[in-house]
Structures are given as structure tokens and as C-alpha cells.
Design a protein around this motif. Structure first.
Motif, PDB file in Angstrom:
ATOM      1  N   PHE A 142       0.856  -1.191   0.000  1.00 21.91           N
ATOM      2  CA  PHE A 142       0.000   0.000   0.000  1.00 21.91           C
ATOM      3  C   PHE A 142       0.891   1.239   0.000  1.00 21.91           C
TER       4      PHE A 142
ATOM      5  N   TRP B  54      -1.860   6.945  -1.631  1.00 22.86           N
ATOM      6  CA  TRP B  54      -3.017   6.367  -2.326  1.00 22.86           C
ATOM      7  C   TRP B  54      -4.117   5.970  -1.334  1.00 22.86           C
ATOM      8  N   SER B  55      -3.686   5.321  -0.241  1.00 24.24           N
ATOM      9  CA  SER B  55      -4.654   4.762   0.709  1.00 24.24           C
ATOM     10  C   SER B  55      -4.791   5.658   1.928  1.00 24.24           C
TER      11      SER B  55
ATOM     12  N   GLU C 241      -8.673   2.902   4.882  1.00 20.16           N
ATOM     13  CA  GLU C 241      -8.568   1.835   3.880  1.00 20.16           C
ATOM     14  C   GLU C 241      -7.474   0.841   4.249  1.00 20.16           C
ATOM     15  N   THR C 242      -6.364   1.356   4.773  1.00 23.18           N
ATOM     16  CA  THR C 242      -5.252   0.470   5.147  1.00 23.18           C
ATOM     17  C   THR C 242      -5.677  -0.471   6.269  1.00 23.18           C
TER      18      THR C 242
ATOM     19  N   LEU D   6      -7.781  -0.410  -2.806  1.00 21.10           N
ATOM     20  CA  LEU D   6      -7.437   0.188  -1.517  1.00 21.10           C
ATOM     21  C   LEU D   6      -8.038  -0.594  -0.348  1.00 21.10           C
TER      22      LEU D   6
END
Lengths: 319, 319
Positions: free
Chosen positions: A61, A65-66, A70-71, A194
Motif C-alpha cells: 500500500f 493512495w490509501s 482503507e489500510t 485500496l
């Protein structure tokens, strides 16, 4: 002078981070002692399933982006899918978070929320974890499942069985292709990369329907069915026409000059489940996509419409 | 052209690394299905203890100081001590290894050997794990213990109880002080830093002797007894004269201009056990070092000879 509230993980400190993670956890079935001591104590179920899975920033990840949310969701999803793949029920979960001291607390709070959200969806209860310092954010998740029967391993597929799928395939890979080009849409594909949508409960469903073998599709369908073929000593032939290619995959394939079936057959990270069933035993919600066969002179392998597919079978994180 | 044998983790690949770790594992009691599938399957014991612990290169170990063998031993020791600290018996263990692709295979093989050696010493059986790519070597270990009785938590210490220790204290901290100055001797101290000697079995012994509270000394005795004091709502007073200061600690203290009691009271990573017992119940091999008291106006705290010790109480990895 008023004391300033911490804004980073370093400011919060190790014990503060643990407190943040353990605050307000409600009782979870079978948990005799939750977080806060040297270890959690569980009231033993009959049979247990345990697995561990790690996500590393820059590999699995990217923080640009995340979101933390989301992570956190993805960490639980990726690890928890292995419990489903044994036909077991999600039970408890431990998280080990390594991160730099300047990790923003807002990220940590959203990560925690994402963990709890996916726990809620899946049925896992967070019972422990630790935090420590590292250069890159690294999340190691250990999952414990309960199993009130025989596990569905990779080794039980028999010639004549039907190969069936539940969950999405190729969406996460398509999302990665989009993100790698600097785009954020189609959003459905990006969202799947994600934070995947695991078909929670489908593992138990498959076991009760008599699945003979099952695997979590994390490395790509061809690669993961390859594990089943080798463990079971069988060949697997997929029917390309049996796959439904979602419009979003066709869109991304066209925009990136790829074959949409590449995403479907070799994309990992969606954490769909692939299982084998006796003819007529495929349960509701599962899509038949192929057959188990006697292995030919080339031994256990996976083919598509009778032929070995050109190019890779999936990804190897060290490749 | 003959195929060259791989010399790095990247050359071996993810699946090769898993194979290296799972090869030749013998059956372990209660393990229904070992490594090689999506998850391991355990035959449930009555009550379980689970905990996870992470070591990061550059934070908890350095590859120019520690061999792979020592790193593997330390990873199991640090995580496994938490099972002892609940009064439970070591049972199974999962390892998640993240490492750069250029990690030498020799290091990986020695790491694996170190894991197995410490498993042998402690009674844990390796049942699963994963490997993935990262910049820094990161080892996350999840331990599962079995408990045939009540766990010994941090919350049960009662005024009048004796505080006692089993295992070494200060050796690992002294070893770190030596290594930080570029030296490799005294070797006993350095060895203690690189791979601690956990008093395996002492947790069960303490539980059977009626320990009222127990903790793994990983952050330093003052810090960890501070957890016990707060969880139990008591004060703890240590008797400085009751500690045996090993000659090696005196040697390192003199060479580094430190007070040897700093190592003993604030040094972590030896994974000694500290427990509280009713008077007369301290079992063989344990050294009484203090008393549990009613908390004073300052609330739960840890003192030495009646006074709060100057300076830190231990280390915080984010501090």
C-alpha cells in the motif's frame, strides 16, 4: 503553558498508541481477557485456525493512495480471508503496527477505525497487538478462526469436481493499474485496490456444501489454483467464457491497453475464494468456472480452455 | 548452462522462502494441520493465550551486530516470554518475515535455525508464517500458549505480597552499551543482548505457586512493575540491596561510566519474569526483591528503598 495534544505517533508514545487501540473495545465471544496484559486469553474452541499476514508500505500500500481507514480495512481483509479459505469462522485478531515516529495521529485513528469496521463486517474481535518504530509502516495481522468440523484444505480436489468462485476477481489489479498511471477513477476499481470486499461467510458456506478444496485468491487465480492442483495432484481447466467480466474491468483494460482477462486470471488482492465441489453441490452465490481433471503427462497444472496461458500466472512479492 | 543456486531471498522467491521454513517440520502436539495451506489448524486446548511482538532492523537489532541465528532466537524469546508471563505453557508460533530481496540466503537459513532452536528450548511449535518484501528486516511473531487454569494477570497484586524475580536483569542493556561503543566484549553481556535467556517454564511454576500478578520484563523492571502497580492499584517498593549485581554488569558499568543498578532497574530485553506472591509462597529459583504496599497519596507507583528513582523508568521505543 498548556500542554499541547500530540499530533504524531512519536508524540503519543508507545503506551499511548496501545491505549488508543484498546480503548472502548467491547467484550467479544470467547475472549476471557482482552488487550492490556502480556497476552490475551481465549476460551478454547474445539478446533482453531491461525494465520498471519503482513502489509508493508511501498509494497502492499502507499500512504499517498490509501487512507488510514482503507489500510486498516485491507489489513483485516487480507489476513482474515485465510480463515475463510479453511472453511472456518472468524474469531479473534491481533495487530502488530510498526511505523515511523512522525506518523500522523489522524492516520493512526483512521487506521484503527478501519480495523474495527472490517472486524465488524467479518466477525473478528481485536484482542491484542503491539506497536513499534520502523521506517516504513508495516502491519502484521494474525487471525484466529473457529472451526466446528473438518478444515477445507488445498489438497482435496478430485477429478470431475467443479471449480467455482465467490467474490470479485481482477478489480484490485485494475485499480492498481489506474493508480499507477496517476488516476483515481474508475472509483470502483480504485476502491477495490485500496480495501477489498472479502465474501465474508462464504468459506463456511462452502465447507457446509461439501467443498473438497478451497483457497483464498491473493496471488492471482492461476497461481492460487496452481497451489490446489499441486496439493491435490490434479489438473484444473478453466472455461474462459464462464467468467463474467465486469464493465469496470473492460473500461480499465481499454484505457491501459490490457486484456481484461489478465486482471481476472492473474490479479491478486481481491481475496475472492476459489473452491472445488462435486457436480451439483455448488452453493448459491458461487460461479462455476472450470473442472478438475486427471493430471496429464505434464503433471498438476492449470489451463484455460485446454491451454497454458501465455505470460505470468500471478505475482511474487519478491519477483 | 547450469542453473545457479539462489544466494538471496529475492533469488529464492516468496514461495521458496516459505518452503525453506516449512521443510522438515515434525508433528507438534495439538497441531492438526501444519504450514502449507491458507492457515494452520490446531486442536483446541481448554484456554488459550495469544500475543504478538515485532522486531525491526535498526530499532531492535542490527544485522552487523546480530547473526541470523541470534535474530531468530531473540524473535521467539521476546514474543514467547509473554506466554510465560500469563502463567501459560508455550504451544504454537507463527512468524511473519519482511525483508529486502537482497537478504542473503545464509542469513535466512541461520534465522530459521535460530527460530527452531528457541522453539526447542521453549516448547513452541512453528505452525505458520509468511514472507514479504520490505526495506528493513521486520520480524512479527505471534505466539499461542495453552493454559490449564486461571491466567496470572498484572492486576492481582495485593498489599503485603512479596515481589520476586526469575531470570536475568540488566544483561541485555549492558550488552547494548558495549555494542554501542564498538566493542564485542564482555561476551556474556553482548550475547545476552543478541539473544536473551528466557526462564522458560518459570511462568507455569509461578502460577502453580499461586502468583497473584506477573509481568514479562521487556521495558525495564521499574516500567513493567509500574504496569502491575497501576493495574492492581497498589504501590511497589523495591529493596536495592536484594538485587544480586552480576560481575559482568559491574565491569560494563565501570567501563561506560554508568551505575550498574541502572542496567538492572531500567534495562529491558532480558525477558526476566517479575511476579508477586503471598509471603512464604515464593517458589524455588525466584529472588525476592521487594514488597507490595497500599498506595500512598501519590497513587500506584514503584519506589526503590522508599524513594522514586531519578531518571527514566525504562525505554519507550518511540521516545
Amino acid at each position: 503553558m498548556a500542554e499541547q495534544a500530540p499530533t504524531t505517533l512519536g508524540g503519543l508514545g508507545e503506551f499511548g498508541a496501545v491505549a488508543l487501540f484498546t480503548k472502548g473495545l467491547s467484550a467479544h465471544p470467547g475472549v476471557f481477557l482482552g488487550p492490556g496484559d502480556d497476552a490475551a486469553v481465549l476460551e478454547g474452541a474445539g478446533r482453531l485456525v491461525v494465520s498471519t499476514d503482513t502489509m508493508v508500505e511501498g509494497v502492499h500500500f502507499r500512504r499517498d493512495w490509501s487512507t488510514g481507514l482503507e489500510t486498516g480495512r485491507k489489513a483485516v481483509a487480507a489476513a482474515g480471508a485465510d480463515v475463510e479459505a479453511m472453511g472456518a469462522d472468524p474469531w479473534t485478531l491481533l495487530i502488530s503496527l510498526s511505523a515511523p515516529a512522525d506518523l500522523p495521529l489522524t492516520w493512526l485513528r483512521f487506521f484503527h477505525q478501519g480495523v474495527l469496521e472490517e472486524c465488524e463486517r467479518s466477525g473478528f474481535g481485536l484482542v491484542g497487538g503491539d506497536t513499534t518504530r520502523s521506517r516504513d509502516v508495516t502491519v502484521a495481522v494474525t487471525v484466529v478462526g473457529r472451526l466446528d468440523g473438518e478444515p477445507v484444505t488445498r489438497a482435496g480436489a478430485r477429478p470431475g469436481d467443479v471449480v467455482a468462485l465467490r467474490g470479485r476477481l481482477g478489480w484490485a489489479a485494475a485499480g492498481l493499474a489506474v493508480l499507477a498511471r496517476g488516476f483515481r477513477s474508475p472509483r470502483a476499481a480504485v476502491a477495490a485496490q485500496l480495501a477489498p470486499e472479502v465474501p465474508w461467510g462464504a468459506g463456511r458456506q462452502a465447507r457446509l456444501a461439501g467443498a473438497t478444496a478451497m483457497v483464498d485468491v491473493s496471488d492471482g487465480l492461476l497461481a492460487d489454483l496452481g497451489h490446489v492442483a499441486r496439493a491435490s495432484g490434479v489438473a484444473v481447466d478453466l472455461d474462459a467464457g464462464a467468467f463474467e467480466v465486469a464493465p469496470v474491468l473492460a473500461t480499465v483494460a481499454q484505457a491501459t491497453g490490457r486484456d481484461p482477462m489478465d486482471f481476472v486470471l492473474t490479479g491478486g488482492e481481491d481475496h475472492a475464494l476459489a473452491a472445488t465441489f462435486a457436480t451439483g453441490a455448488v452453493p448459491e452465490g458461487w460461479t462455476p468456472v472450470g473442472r478438475v481433471q486427471q493430471p496429464g503427462p505434464d503433471g498438476p497444472r492449470v489451463t484455460v480452455d485446454g491451454a497454458v496461458r501465455e505470460g505470468g500466472q500471478g505475482h511474487d512479492h519478491f519477483g
